[in-house]
Design a protein around this motif. Structure first.
Motif, PDB file in Angstrom:
ATOM      1  N   PHE A  44       0.840  -1.194   0.000  1.00 44.33           N
ATOM      2  CA  PHE A  44       0.000   0.000   0.000  1.00 44.33           C
ATOM      3  C   PHE A  44       0.884   1.256   0.000  1.00 44.33           C
ATOM      4  CE2 PHE A  44      -2.213   3.087   2.973  1.00 44.33           C
ATOM      5  CZ  PHE A  44      -3.042   3.627   2.011  1.00 44.33           C
ATOM      6  N   GLY A  45       1.884   1.274   0.848  1.00 44.86           N
ATOM      7  CA  GLY A  45       2.804   2.412   0.888  1.00 44.86           C
ATOM      8  C   GLY A  45       3.519   2.614  -0.437  1.00 44.86           C
ATOM      9  N   ALA A  46       3.925   1.524  -1.061  1.00 42.15           N
ATOM     10  CA  ALA A  46       4.603   1.614  -2.365  1.00 42.15           C
ATOM     11  C   ALA A  46       3.651   2.163  -3.426  1.00 42.15           C
ATOM     12  CB  ALA A  46       5.125   0.240  -2.777  1.00 42.15           C
ATOM     13  N   TYR A  47       2.419   1.682  -3.419  1.00 39.98           N
ATOM     14  CA  TYR A  47       1.440   2.185  -4.382  1.00 39.98           C
ATOM     15  C   TYR A  47       1.166   3.672  -4.159  1.00 39.98           C
ATOM     16  CZ  TYR A  47       0.267  -2.539  -6.050  1.00 39.98           C
ATOM     17  OH  TYR A  47       0.295  -3.790  -6.614  1.00 39.98           O
ATOM     18  N   LEU A  48       1.079   4.081  -2.898  1.00 39.45           N
ATOM     19  CA  LEU A  48       0.861   5.504  -2.607  1.00 39.45           C
ATOM     20  C   LEU A  48       2.031   6.353  -3.109  1.00 39.45           C
ATOM     21  CD1 LEU A  48      -0.665   5.923   0.971  1.00 39.45           C
ATOM     22  CD2 LEU A  48      -1.703   6.470  -1.223  1.00 39.45           C
ATOM     23  N   ARG A  49       3.258   5.897  -2.845  1.00 39.69           N
ATOM     24  CA  ARG A  49       4.447   6.646  -3.294  1.00 39.69           C
ATOM     25  C   ARG A  49       4.489   6.759  -4.813  1.00 39.69           C
ATOM     26  NH1 ARG A  49       6.554   3.745   0.724  1.00 39.69           N
ATOM     27  NH2 ARG A  49       7.376   2.143  -0.632  1.00 39.69           N
ATOM     28  N   ASP A  50       4.026   5.751  -5.507  1.00 39.72           N
ATOM     29  CA  ASP A  50       4.080   5.737  -6.972  1.00 39.72           C
ATOM     30  C   ASP A  50       2.905   6.466  -7.627  1.00 39.72           C
ATOM     31  OD1 ASP A  50       6.386   4.266  -6.773  1.00 39.72           O
ATOM     32  OD2 ASP A  50       5.425   2.338  -7.203  1.00 39.72           O
ATOM     33  N   THR A  51       1.966   6.944  -6.830  1.00 45.60           N
ATOM     34  CA  THR A  51       0.778   7.609  -7.364  1.00 45.60           C
ATOM     35  C   THR A  51       1.009   9.112  -7.433  1.00 45.60           C
ATOM     36  OG1 THR A  51      -0.645   5.899  -6.443  1.00 45.60           O
ATOM     37  CG2 THR A  51      -1.692   7.968  -7.027  1.00 45.60           C
ATOM     38  N   ASP A  52       0.873   9.665  -8.627  1.00 41.29           N
ATOM     39  CA  ASP A  52       0.981  11.111  -8.795  1.00 41.29           C
ATOM     40  C   ASP A  52      -0.361  11.735  -8.440  1.00 41.29           C
ATOM     41  OD1 ASP A  52       1.578  13.702  -9.454  1.00 41.29           O
ATOM     42  OD2 ASP A  52       1.639  13.361 -11.616  1.00 41.29           O
ATOM     43  N   MET A  53      -0.349  12.555  -7.402  1.00 40.54           N
ATOM     44  CA  MET A  53      -1.590  13.170  -6.943  1.00 40.54           C
ATOM     45  C   MET A  53      -1.620  14.673  -7.220  1.00 40.54           C
ATOM     46  SD  MET A  53      -2.491  11.080  -3.564  1.00 40.54           S
ATOM     47  CE  MET A  53      -2.149   9.344  -3.408  1.00 40.54           C
ATOM     48  N   THR A  54      -0.672  15.116  -8.013  1.00 40.71           N
ATOM     49  CA  THR A  54      -0.596  16.530  -8.349  1.00 40.71           C
ATOM     50  C   THR A  54      -1.881  16.971  -9.042  1.00 40.71           C
ATOM     51  OG1 THR A  54       1.779  16.284  -8.651  1.00 40.71           O
ATOM     52  CG2 THR A  54       0.767  18.277  -9.555  1.00 40.71           C
ATOM     53  N   GLY A  55      -2.435  18.070  -8.569  1.00 41.79           N
ATOM     54  CA  GLY A  55      -3.621  18.645  -9.200  1.00 41.79           C
ATOM     55  C   GLY A  55      -4.932  17.998  -8.813  1.00 41.79           C
ATOM     56  N   LEU A  56      -4.895  16.959  -7.983  1.00 37.15           N
ATOM     57  CA  LEU A  56      -6.138  16.304  -7.579  1.00 37.15           C
ATOM     58  C   LEU A  56      -6.819  17.066  -6.455  1.00 37.15           C
ATOM     59  CD1 LEU A  56      -5.089  12.535  -7.455  1.00 37.15           C
ATOM     60  CD2 LEU A  56      -6.376  13.700  -9.248  1.00 37.15           C
ATOM     61  N   THR A  57      -8.119  16.995  -6.420  1.00 34.12           N
ATOM     62  CA  THR A  57      -8.876  17.541  -5.292  1.00 34.12           C
ATOM     63  C   THR A  57      -8.664  16.616  -4.101  1.00 34.12           C
ATOM     64  OG1 THR A  57     -10.843  16.234  -5.786  1.00 34.12           O
ATOM     65  CG2 THR A  57     -10.658  18.418  -6.851  1.00 34.12           C
ATOM     66  N   GLU A  58      -9.092  17.041  -2.946  1.00 29.66           N
ATOM     67  CA  GLU A  58      -8.986  16.197  -1.755  1.00 29.66           C
ATOM     68  C   GLU A  58      -9.781  14.904  -1.935  1.00 29.66           C
ATOM     69  OE1 GLU A  58      -7.188  15.050   1.520  1.00 29.66           O
ATOM     70  OE2 GLU A  58      -6.754  16.899   0.456  1.00 29.66           O
ATOM     71  N   ASP A  59     -10.929  14.994  -2.586  1.00 28.69           N
ATOM     72  CA  ASP A  59     -11.711  13.790  -2.877  1.00 28.69           C
ATOM     73  C   ASP A  59     -10.937  12.855  -3.809  1.00 28.69           C
ATOM     74  OD1 ASP A  59     -13.844  14.581  -1.295  1.00 28.69           O
ATOM     75  OD2 ASP A  59     -15.016  15.370  -2.977  1.00 28.69           O
ATOM     76  N   GLY A  60     -10.242  13.423  -4.782  1.00 31.95           N
ATOM     77  CA  GLY A  60      -9.439  12.626  -5.705  1.00 31.95           C
ATOM     78  C   GLY A  60      -8.293  11.935  -4.990  1.00 31.95           C
ATOM     79  N   ILE A  61      -7.645  12.646  -4.084  1.00 34.08           N
ATOM     80  CA  ILE A  61      -6.545  12.056  -3.304  1.00 34.08           C
ATOM     81  C   ILE A  61      -7.074  10.918  -2.451  1.00 34.08           C
ATOM     82  CG2 ILE A  61      -4.928  12.513  -1.413  1.00 34.08           C
ATOM     83  CD1 ILE A  61      -4.550  15.335  -2.661  1.00 34.08           C
ATOM     84  N   ALA A  93      -5.929   6.997  -2.761  1.00 34.25           N
ATOM     85  CA  ALA A  93      -5.423   6.257  -1.604  1.00 34.25           C
ATOM     86  C   ALA A  93      -6.265   5.007  -1.371  1.00 34.25           C
ATOM     87  CB  ALA A  93      -5.425   7.151  -0.364  1.00 34.25           C
ATOM     88  N   ARG A  94      -7.560   5.143  -1.488  1.00 32.26           N
ATOM     89  CA  ARG A  94      -8.468   4.003  -1.315  1.00 32.26           C
ATOM     90  C   ARG A  94      -8.182   2.936  -2.380  1.00 32.26           C
ATOM     91  NH1 ARG A  94     -13.495   1.892  -2.352  1.00 32.26           N
ATOM     92  NH2 ARG A  94     -14.689   1.358  -0.494  1.00 32.26           N
ATOM     93  N   ASP A  95      -8.018   3.366  -3.617  1.00 33.17           N
ATOM     94  CA  ASP A  95      -7.700   2.428  -4.697  1.00 33.17           C
ATOM     95  C   ASP A  95      -6.370   1.712  -4.446  1.00 33.17           C
ATOM     96  OD1 ASP A  95     -10.036   3.155  -5.996  1.00 33.17           O
ATOM     97  OD2 ASP A  95      -9.041   4.461  -7.452  1.00 33.17           O
ATOM     98  N   ALA A  96      -5.390   2.442  -3.909  1.00 34.60           N
ATOM     99  CA  ALA A  96      -4.084   1.837  -3.607  1.00 34.60           C
ATOM    100  C   ALA A  96      -4.235   0.750  -2.554  1.00 34.60           C
ATOM    101  CB  ALA A  96      -3.094   2.908  -3.140  1.00 34.60           C
ATOM    102  N   LEU A  97      -5.065   0.992  -1.545  1.00 36.29           N
ATOM    103  CA  LEU A  97      -5.284  -0.019  -0.510  1.00 36.29           C
ATOM    104  C   LEU A  97      -6.035  -1.224  -1.071  1.00 36.29           C
ATOM    105  CD1 LEU A  97      -4.968  -0.915   2.390  1.00 36.29           C
ATOM    106  CD2 LEU A  97      -7.067   0.354   2.935  1.00 36.29           C
ATOM    107  N   LEU A  98      -7.034  -0.974  -1.885  1.00 38.46           N
ATOM    108  CA  LEU A  98      -7.767  -2.080  -2.516  1.00 38.46           C
ATOM    109  C   LEU A  98      -6.839  -2.931  -3.382  1.00 38.46           C
ATOM    110  CD1 LEU A  98     -11.061  -0.220  -3.449  1.00 38.46           C
ATOM    111  CD2 LEU A  98     -10.881  -2.186  -1.900  1.00 38.46           C
ATOM    112  N   ARG A  99      -5.972  -2.279  -4.155  1.00 36.80           N
ATOM    113  CA  ARG A  99      -5.015  -3.014  -5.000  1.00 36.80           C
ATOM    114  C   ARG A  99      -4.054  -3.839  -4.154  1.00 36.80           C
ATOM    115  NH1 ARG A  99      -1.662   0.840  -8.395  1.00 36.80           N
ATOM    116  NH2 ARG A  99      -0.561  -1.069  -8.905  1.00 36.80           N
TER     117      ARG A  99
END
Length: 112
Positions: free
Chosen positions: A44-61, A65-71
Motif C-alpha cells: 500500500f505504501g509503495a502504491y501511494l508513493r508511486d501515485t501522482d496526486m498533483t492537481g487532484l482535489t482532496e476527494d481525488g486524493i 489512496a483508497r484504490d491503492a489499498l484495494l489493489r
C-alpha cells in the motif's frame, strides 16, 4: 510529487492496518489481512508513493489512496507473500535459490 493533503496527513498518523482500512472505508478480507498484514501495508505504501496526486482535489486524493489499498489487498488475495516478494528478505532468498539451481544443460557428460 505529492501535494499537502489532509487525507495523507491523517493516514500518516494512523498506527494499525485496521485504522487505515476503516479510514479509507475499505472492508478488509479478514483471512488475507491476518496472514499478510505487513505485506499489504508495505505494498500500500509503495502504491501511494508511486501515485501522482498533483492537481487532484482532496476527494481525488482520498479515492487514489483508497484504490491503492484495494489493489494492495487484492495482490494477496490471488497470491502469497512469498510469491509477491514485498520484503527484501524474500527477494534475497529467491536469488539464493536461483543461484543454487544447476540446470542439466550446464552439466558435462564424462565418458569413461
Amino acid at each position: 510529487m505529492t501535494p499537502e493533503s489532509p487525507t495523507l496527513t491523517a493516514l500518516a498518523k494512523l498506527s494499525s492496518a485496521e485504522e487505515i482500512f476503516a479510514f479509507l472505508g475499505v472492508e478488509p478480507i479478514r483471512e488475507v489481512l491476518n496472514s499478510s498484514r505487513l505485506h499489504i501495508m508495505k505494498r500500500f505504501g509503495a502504491y501511494l508513493r508511486d501515485t501522482d496526486m498533483t492537481g487532484l482535489t482532496e476527494d481525488g486524493i482520498f479515492e487514489r489512496a483508497r484504490d491503492a489499498l484495494l489493489r494492495a489487498q487484492a495482490d494477496f488475495v490471488a497470491s502469497t507473500p512469498l510469491k509477491e516478494k514485498v520484503f527484501k528478505v524474500f527477494e534475497t532468498e529467491a536469488a539464493k535459490r536461483k543461484a543454487r539451481f544447476v540446470g542439466l544443460e550446464t552439466l558435462k557428460v564424462i565418458k569413461s
